[in-house]
Design a protein around this motif. Structure first.
Motif, PDB file in Angstrom:
ATOM      1  N   ALA A 293      -6.542  -0.526 -21.916  1.00 54.88           N
ATOM      2  CA  ALA A 293      -6.795   0.645 -22.755  1.00 54.88           C
ATOM      3  C   ALA A 293      -8.254   0.728 -23.181  1.00 54.88           C
ATOM      4  CB  ALA A 293      -5.895   0.617 -23.982  1.00 54.88           C
ATOM      5  N   ASP A 294      -8.879  -0.417 -23.409  1.00 54.03           N
ATOM      6  CA  ASP A 294     -10.265  -0.449 -23.877  1.00 54.03           C
ATOM      7  C   ASP A 294     -10.893  -1.730 -23.364  1.00 54.03           C
ATOM      8  OD1 ASP A 294     -12.677  -0.701 -25.208  1.00 54.03           O
ATOM      9  OD2 ASP A 294     -11.903   0.007 -27.123  1.00 54.03           O
ATOM     10  N   PHE A 295     -11.637  -1.637 -22.270  1.00 54.09           N
ATOM     11  CA  PHE A 295     -12.200  -2.846 -21.678  1.00 54.09           C
ATOM     12  C   PHE A 295     -13.251  -3.478 -22.574  1.00 54.09           C
ATOM     13  CE2 PHE A 295     -14.615  -5.395 -18.634  1.00 54.09           C
ATOM     14  CZ  PHE A 295     -13.579  -6.024 -17.976  1.00 54.09           C
ATOM     15  N   GLY A 296     -13.848  -2.694 -23.479  1.00 56.40           N
ATOM     16  CA  GLY A 296     -14.827  -3.269 -24.395  1.00 56.40           C
ATOM     17  C   GLY A 296     -14.225  -4.327 -25.290  1.00 56.40           C
ATOM     18  N   ASP A 297     -12.978  -4.110 -25.699  1.00 54.40           N
ATOM     19  CA  ASP A 297     -12.299  -5.094 -26.554  1.00 54.40           C
ATOM     20  C   ASP A 297     -11.392  -6.022 -25.761  1.00 54.40           C
ATOM     21  OD1 ASP A 297     -13.468  -4.046 -28.788  1.00 54.40           O
ATOM     22  OD2 ASP A 297     -11.831  -2.653 -29.207  1.00 54.40           O
ATOM     23  N   ARG A 298     -11.354  -5.848 -24.428  1.00 54.63           N
ATOM     24  CA  ARG A 298     -10.502  -6.629 -23.549  1.00 54.63           C
ATOM     25  C   ARG A 298      -9.062  -6.645 -24.038  1.00 54.63           C
ATOM     26  NH1 ARG A 298     -12.702  -9.717 -19.561  1.00 54.63           N
ATOM     27  NH2 ARG A 298     -10.531  -9.708 -18.917  1.00 54.63           N
ATOM     28  N   THR A 299      -8.549  -5.454 -24.392  1.00 50.06           N
ATOM     29  CA  THR A 299      -7.143  -5.361 -24.743  1.00 50.06           C
ATOM     30  C   THR A 299      -6.306  -5.779 -23.538  1.00 50.06           C
ATOM     31  OG1 THR A 299      -7.217  -3.048 -24.113  1.00 50.06           O
ATOM     32  CG2 THR A 299      -7.455  -3.547 -26.443  1.00 50.06           C
ATOM     33  N   PRO A 300      -5.172  -6.439 -23.778  1.00 51.31           N
ATOM     34  CA  PRO A 300      -4.381  -6.931 -22.641  1.00 51.31           C
ATOM     35  C   PRO A 300      -3.930  -5.796 -21.736  1.00 51.31           C
ATOM     36  CG  PRO A 300      -3.638  -7.915 -24.701  1.00 51.31           C
ATOM     37  CD  PRO A 300      -4.590  -6.824 -25.069  1.00 51.31           C
ATOM     38  N   PRO A 301      -3.947  -5.999 -20.420  1.00 49.48           N
ATOM     39  CA  PRO A 301      -3.492  -4.956 -19.501  1.00 49.48           C
ATOM     40  C   PRO A 301      -1.973  -4.902 -19.462  1.00 49.48           C
ATOM     41  CG  PRO A 301      -4.103  -6.908 -18.282  1.00 49.48           C
ATOM     42  CD  PRO A 301      -4.423  -7.203 -19.718  1.00 49.48           C
ATOM     43  N   CYS A 302      -1.451  -3.681 -19.301  1.00 52.71           N
ATOM     44  CA  CYS A 302      -0.015  -3.454 -19.200  1.00 52.71           C
ATOM     45  C   CYS A 302       0.243  -2.498 -18.037  1.00 52.71           C
ATOM     46  CB  CYS A 302       0.535  -2.840 -20.486  1.00 52.71           C
ATOM     47  SG  CYS A 302       0.277  -3.843 -21.968  1.00 52.71           S
ATOM     48  N   LEU A 303       1.501  -2.432 -17.624  1.00 54.46           N
ATOM     49  CA  LEU A 303       1.874  -1.555 -16.526  1.00 54.46           C
ATOM     50  C   LEU A 303       2.019  -0.116 -17.018  1.00 54.46           C
ATOM     51  CD1 LEU A 303       2.634  -1.451 -13.485  1.00 54.46           C
ATOM     52  CD2 LEU A 303       5.023  -1.606 -14.223  1.00 54.46           C
ATOM     53  N   TRP A 304       1.311   0.807 -16.331  1.00 57.09           N
ATOM     54  CA  TRP A 304       1.371   2.232 -16.631  1.00 57.09           C
ATOM     55  C   TRP A 304       1.705   3.001 -15.357  1.00 57.09           C
ATOM     56  CZ3 TRP A 304      -0.706   5.338 -20.966  1.00 57.09           C
ATOM     57  CH2 TRP A 304      -0.900   4.574 -22.130  1.00 57.09           C
ATOM     58  N   ARG A 305       2.239   4.203 -15.579  1.00 59.91           N
ATOM     59  CA  ARG A 305       2.479   5.139 -14.481  1.00 59.91           C
ATOM     60  C   ARG A 305       1.687   6.419 -14.748  1.00 59.91           C
ATOM     61  NH1 ARG A 305       8.327   5.586 -13.649  1.00 59.91           N
ATOM     62  NH2 ARG A 305       8.328   6.732 -15.623  1.00 59.91           N
ATOM     63  N   TRP A 306       0.911   6.813 -13.747  1.00 58.34           N
ATOM     64  CA  TRP A 306       0.246   8.115 -13.767  1.00 58.34           C
ATOM     65  C   TRP A 306       0.963   9.028 -12.780  1.00 58.34           C
ATOM     66  CZ3 TRP A 306      -5.069   5.450 -12.843  1.00 58.34           C
ATOM     67  CH2 TRP A 306      -5.583   4.971 -14.072  1.00 58.34           C
ATOM     68  N   THR A 307       1.243  10.254 -13.184  1.00 59.44           N
ATOM     69  CA  THR A 307       1.842  11.233 -12.287  1.00 59.44           C
ATOM     70  C   THR A 307       0.904  12.431 -12.184  1.00 59.44           C
ATOM     71  OG1 THR A 307       4.073  10.530 -12.929  1.00 59.44           O
ATOM     72  CG2 THR A 307       3.855  12.653 -11.795  1.00 59.44           C
ATOM     73  N   ILE A 308       0.369  12.640 -10.995  1.00 55.86           N
ATOM     74  CA  ILE A 308      -0.528  13.754 -10.736  1.00 55.86           C
ATOM     75  C   ILE A 308       0.296  14.969 -10.311  1.00 55.86           C
ATOM     76  CG2 ILE A 308      -2.387  14.605  -9.251  1.00 55.86           C
ATOM     77  CD1 ILE A 308      -3.333  11.718  -8.940  1.00 55.86           C
ATOM     78  N   ASP A 309       0.076  16.092 -10.980  1.00 54.83           N
ATOM     79  CA  ASP A 309       0.680  17.361 -10.607  1.00 54.83           C
ATOM     80  C   ASP A 309      -0.445  18.226 -10.028  1.00 54.83           C
ATOM     81  OD1 ASP A 309       1.703  19.985 -10.496  1.00 54.83           O
ATOM     82  OD2 ASP A 309       3.089  19.597 -12.145  1.00 54.83           O
ATOM     83  N   LEU A 310      -0.500  18.301  -8.704  1.00 52.89           N
ATOM     84  CA  LEU A 310      -1.582  19.029  -8.057  1.00 52.89           C
ATOM     85  C   LEU A 310      -1.473  20.530  -8.304  1.00 52.89           C
ATOM     86  CD1 LEU A 310      -1.741  17.097  -4.671  1.00 52.89           C
ATOM     87  CD2 LEU A 310      -3.384  16.981  -6.560  1.00 52.89           C
ATOM     88  N   ALA A 311      -0.262  21.051  -8.466  1.00 56.08           N
ATOM     89  CA  ALA A 311      -0.099  22.478  -8.714  1.00 56.08           C
ATOM     90  C   ALA A 311      -0.641  22.860 -10.082  1.00 56.08           C
ATOM     91  CB  ALA A 311       1.377  22.871  -8.587  1.00 56.08           C
ATOM     92  N   ALA A 312      -0.382  22.005 -11.073  1.00 51.98           N
ATOM     93  CA  ALA A 312      -0.841  22.299 -12.437  1.00 51.98           C
ATOM     94  C   ALA A 312      -2.245  21.773 -12.702  1.00 51.98           C
ATOM     95  CB  ALA A 312       0.139  21.706 -13.451  1.00 51.98           C
ATOM     96  N   GLY A 313      -2.714  20.849 -11.868  1.00 49.23           N
ATOM     97  CA  GLY A 313      -4.026  20.252 -12.092  1.00 49.23           C
ATOM     98  C   GLY A 313      -4.054  19.304 -13.267  1.00 49.23           C
ATOM     99  N   THR A 314      -2.959  18.577 -13.477  1.00 49.90           N
ATOM    100  CA  THR A 314      -2.843  17.678 -14.630  1.00 49.90           C
ATOM    101  C   THR A 314      -2.397  16.287 -14.194  1.00 49.90           C
ATOM    102  OG1 THR A 314      -0.541  18.334 -15.010  1.00 49.90           O
ATOM    103  CG2 THR A 314      -2.262  19.574 -16.174  1.00 49.90           C
ATOM    104  N   VAL A 315      -2.586  15.313 -15.095  1.00 46.37           N
ATOM    105  CA  VAL A 315      -2.104  13.955 -14.912  1.00 46.37           C
ATOM    106  C   VAL A 315      -1.340  13.556 -16.164  1.00 46.37           C
ATOM    107  CG1 VAL A 315      -2.692  11.549 -14.454  1.00 46.37           C
ATOM    108  CG2 VAL A 315      -4.126  13.377 -13.505  1.00 46.37           C
ATOM    109  N   SER A 316      -0.078  13.178 -16.019  1.00 45.35           N
ATOM    110  CA  SER A 316       0.675  12.625 -17.146  1.00 45.35           C
ATOM    111  C   SER A 316       0.564  11.113 -17.106  1.00 45.35           C
ATOM    112  CB  SER A 316       2.139  13.067 -17.101  1.00 45.35           C
ATOM    113  OG  SER A 316       2.792  12.556 -15.948  1.00 45.35           O
ATOM    114  N   GLU A 317       0.465  10.491 -18.279  1.00 44.22           N
ATOM    115  CA  GLU A 317       0.225   9.058 -18.389  1.00 44.22           C
ATOM    116  C   GLU A 317       1.317   8.428 -19.244  1.00 44.22           C
ATOM    117  OE1 GLU A 317      -4.047   8.113 -18.988  1.00 44.22           O
ATOM    118  OE2 GLU A 317      -4.295  10.265 -19.304  1.00 44.22           O
ATOM    119  N   GLU A 318       1.928   7.352 -18.730  1.00 44.54           N
ATOM    120  CA  GLU A 318       3.067   6.747 -19.410  1.00 44.54           C
ATOM    121  C   GLU A 318       3.002   5.238 -19.312  1.00 44.54           C
ATOM    122  OE1 GLU A 318       7.977   6.788 -19.102  1.00 44.54           O
ATOM    123  OE2 GLU A 318       6.746   7.826 -17.610  1.00 44.54           O
ATOM    124  N   GLN A 319       3.053   4.561 -20.460  1.00 41.83           N
ATOM    125  CA  GLN A 319       3.124   3.105 -20.481  1.00 41.83           C
ATOM    126  C   GLN A 319       4.557   2.671 -20.215  1.00 41.83           C
ATOM    127  OE1 GLN A 319       1.342   1.209 -23.885  1.00 41.83           O
ATOM    128  NE2 GLN A 319       2.329  -0.770 -23.482  1.00 41.83           N
TER     129      GLN A 319
END
Length: 448
Positions: A293-319
């Motif tokens: 989430a913030d590499f400056g503070d080296r917060t622990p990495p977790c698994l996320w899913r990004w879903t790109i909607d090319l028709a809408a031109g958006t990306v949804s982000e989910e932990q």
């Protein structure tokens, strides 16, 4: 005569975190045969387990990322641990001290550590680091892990090569990129065909020198991550966190490799490693990443899913999970395709403190997570999937090197991928410690 002031005990005895414990290098190249095994090695496993990582020859390095590459290999065959060997990659930097940049400021892409990954494509085994050309390693009987030399695709490669290329299981093509040029274009996309010939090289327009460690491949797209870890020559790792740079994903159609890259904004974050990606219909692309989430503070990495909607031109982000998750892998035969299961590790990094060592198995369909918790003091490295048969996504094993801090020794551990919480199927006891490293692969004798 002048004398230096005496150093304190702390200064003289306390190494940097990336040179302490199992991050410290080993001094010897060994070859050992008929290794002792607890449990039973599956007879289906016939091949080499290879893993690359930094191992500075002079026992000094300004950062964990920069040590000389050393490949550790274990040969499995006929239910036996036939041999173990470790060898430095003989780059021009290792053999001749060749600098990456000469006195005139010119970049030598044959110079580097070759310390991050080792992959096989078109009959060649390549040791990789993202700052340089790859080096070919010999895996023929009697020559195992000897360095053949630099590989630049017959002179066609003129940029660095990422340490995270992707092989398309459908076409056999190798997709990769290079970044790090001090002048635009800062990123170049490359594609080699199944025979190993470099057939596509094209610039990717990004506004600055960011650290682009990994990317994504699907059956129809290549997706780049332009993230806010920006070049800063005043740091040991010459990049610094700058959320003002912004973050975005760039989508390129595979059937139009010289076409437009479509950029879509996401929240500022950093990703070293992608788990997998796949197309979902005509307009959606699903990506799985180990996200900081913030590499400056080296917060622990977790698994996320990004879903790109090319028709809408958006990306949804989910932990998807809140557990520490790094070095994610899938069955490589499902790269760029829907894969139900992914695997990752929870383990320490230099200066991060002790994280209880574990392997994680993610069911990407149901969201379930299964853990294999190692005994106290035992820490796994990246776990690689080795298939049991020719069915992608079918049964197989997870193979990893595990360090035991209580004995200062290392083992190779084989787990049943479908029941990772169970005791190991086999534990191979190694003749020397294997320092923490980066990435590797299972290279079976039969390639189908």
């Amino acid at each position: 005569m002048t004398t230096k002031p005496p150093t304190t005990a702390t200064e003289s005895t306390t190494p940097a975190p990336h040179m302490a414990g199992n991050f410290a290098p080993v001094k010897d190249e060994l070859t050992a045969y008929d290794l002792p095994v607890t449990g039973t090695i599956p007879p289906e496993l016939s091949g080499w387990f290879l893993r690359n990582g930094p191992n500075p020859r002079d026992a000094a390095s300004p950062h964990w990322f920069f040590g000389d590459g050393m490949v550790h290999g274990l040969r499995l065959e006929g239910g036996r641990a036939v041999s173990y060997r470790n060898r430095w990659v003989r780059t021009s930097t290792f053999t001749d001290g060749a600098p990456a940049v000469d006195a005139r400021g010119r970049r030598d892409l044959t110079a580097g550590a070759a310390n991050t990954h080792i992959v096989r494509h078109a009959g060649r085994t390549l040791a990789l680091v993202e700052s340089s050309f790859p080096y070919e390693i010999d895996c023929r009987p009697g020559h195992e892990l000897e360095t053949i030399g630099v590989h630049d695709f017959d002179g066609r490669l003129t940029t660095q090569m990422t340490a995270h290329p992707k092989t398309c299981p459908t076409t056999g093509e190798l997709h990769f990129f290079g970044y790090g040029s001090p002048t635009p274009p800062y990123v170049t996309y490359h594609r080699a065909d199944a025979s190993g010939e470099l057939v596509i090289s094209r610039p990717i327009d990004v506004p600055g020198r960011t650290m682009m460690h990994d990317f994504h491949l699907t059956e129809g797209h290549v997706i780049f991550m332009d993230l806010p870890l920006v070049h800063d020559p005043n740091r040991p790792l010459p990049y610094s966190w700058d959320p003002e740079y912004g973050a975005r994903l760039g989508v390129l159609r595979r059937d139009d490799p010289h076409g437009e890259v479509r950029w879509l904004p996401i929240d500022p974050c950093y990703v070293f490693h992608a788990l997998n990606a796949h197309d979902d219909g005509d307009h959606r692309i699903v990506l799985y990443v180990s996200r900081y989430a913030d590499f400056g503070d080296r917060t622990p990495p977790c698994l996320w899913r990004w879903t790109i909607d090319l028709a809408a031109g958006t990306v949804s982000e989910e932990q998807l999970d809140d557990q520490f998750c790094e070095f994610p892998r899938v069955d490589d035969r499902l790269t760029g395709q829907p894969a139900r299961f992914g695997h990752a590790i929870a383990a320490e990094g230099p200066g991060s403190g002790q994280i209880p060592g574990a392997l994680l198995r993610y069911d990407l369909r149901t969201g379930a997570v299964v853990r294999h918790d190692f005994a106290a003091g035992r820490t796994p490295g990246e776990a690689v999937f080795a298939p049991a048969d020719d069915r992608p996504g079918g049964p197989g094993w997870l193979i990893t090197y595990v360090y035991d801090a209580t004995t200062d020794t290392s083992d190779l551990v084989v787990l049943d991928a479908e029941d990772i919480s169970a005791d190991p199927v086999a534990t191979v006891h190694l003749p020397q410690r294997v320092p923490y490293g980066f990435h590797g692969n299972w290279l079976p004798d039969s390639v189908g």
